[in-house]
Scaffold this motif. Sequence first.
Motif, mmCIF file in Angstrom:
data_model
loop_
_atom_site.group_PDB
_atom_site.id
_atom_site.type_symbol
_atom_site.label_atom_id
_atom_site.label_comp_id
_atom_site.label_asym_id
_atom_site.label_seq_id
_atom_site.Cartn_x
_atom_site.Cartn_y
_atom_site.Cartn_z
ATOM 1 N N HIS A 1 0.811 -1.214 0.000
ATOM 2 C CA HIS A 1 0.000 0.000 0.000
ATOM 3 C C HIS A 1 0.848 1.269 0.000
ATOM 4 C CE1 HIS A 1 -2.707 -3.024 2.120
ATOM 5 N NE2 HIS A 1 -3.364 -2.727 1.013
ATOM 6 N N ALA B 1 -0.460 4.267 -2.161
ATOM 7 C CA ALA B 1 -1.705 4.824 -1.640
ATOM 8 C C ALA B 1 -1.466 5.556 -0.327
ATOM 9 C CB ALA B 1 -2.733 3.714 -1.444
ATOM 10 N N SER C 1 5.080 2.727 6.707
ATOM 11 C CA SER C 1 4.357 2.129 5.589
ATOM 12 C C SER C 1 4.813 0.681 5.491
ATOM 13 C CB SER C 1 4.649 2.862 4.271
ATOM 14 O OG SER C 1 3.977 2.228 3.195
ATOM 15 N N ASP D 1 0.608 -4.110 5.392
ATOM 16 C CA ASP D 1 0.751 -5.088 4.312
ATOM 17 C C ASP D 1 0.057 -6.405 4.644
ATOM 18 O OD1 ASP D 1 2.173 -3.294 2.848
ATOM 19 O OD2 ASP D 1 4.104 -4.321 2.970
ATOM 20 N N ALA E 1 -7.425 2.076 0.671
ATOM 21 C CA ALA E 1 -6.472 1.816 -0.406
ATOM 22 C C ALA E 1 -7.201 1.355 -1.665
ATOM 23 C CB ALA E 1 -5.464 0.768 0.042
ATOM 24 N N ASP F 1 -7.242 -1.402 -3.124
ATOM 25 C CA ASP F 1 -7.849 -2.732 -3.031
ATOM 26 C C ASP F 1 -8.953 -2.775 -1.976
ATOM 27 O OD1 ASP F 1 -6.393 -2.523 -0.715
ATOM 28 O OD2 ASP F 1 -5.179 -4.318 -1.036
ATOM 29 N N THR G 1 -8.819 -1.911 1.080
ATOM 30 C CA THR G 1 -8.339 -2.099 2.446
ATOM 31 C C THR G 1 -8.445 -0.793 3.222
ATOM 32 O OG1 THR G 1 -6.781 -3.843 1.806
ATOM 33 C CG2 THR G 1 -6.335 -2.690 3.872
#
Length: 242
Positions: free
Chosen positions: A32, A35, A80, A84, A182, A184, A186
């Motif tokens: 991510h 994003a 970051s 994940d 994000a 996807d 998430t």
Amino acid sequence: MIDEERSESGSPIYRHQAAEPGIHPPDNVGVHLEAITAHLEKHLGACEMVYHEIVSDLVHLDVLQFPPTDDRPFHTLVTSGVSDKPMNVPAGLESMSHVELMINLPAKWPMKQSDWDNENHYWPLRWLKMIGRMPHQYNTWIGWGHTIPNGDPAEPIADTNFIGVMLSPPYWKDTDFFQMTADDETSISFFNLVPLYREEMDLKLQKGAEPLEDLLEKNQAATVLNPKRKNVAKKRRWFGLG
């Protein structure tokens, strides 16, 4: 993970067994990152530096650095990679299963790469990584109001009198900063690391997070790291009494 012990406030206390030895390379890296960077730059301005991990265990944790501005006179470090992988959250909290961590440092905090050789300068970054990796090491979760001590029994962190940290929402930003979605779908939440003195940690365990957050806010002690700040839970002693 054993969830049997509870604090005076009723919150569970987790004591973890040692993690499996060795390095376990992550399956995916930077899931991510783009994003998260876009979200952070929307709210914090341009990212000045990314501290990339060379060797990663379980998840690849980068740390993004955002420099001081006129409106935000302090450095902001944000992870970051914690997000994940999903955390093992309790039923009903699935929307909080992905998080990233952050901490604000004074504008004069030593920020050069060479400064990180000094643990008194590096420890905030170390704690971002250590706590960010914790839920994946122990198949647990981290979220609002969670406190993490520096050992058991807890010892001072580096050259400070802090003995641990609490996770708190970034109240210093707008509410739309706290959580992002994000590409996807998430949902990722952001939490501040708030270093605590021993008496503050005790207060949180006895009364819960909200009374401590109220005291920290009242004393303007939660937004930017200040190793010399007032201990908001320490009672006054008059003439050696109390």
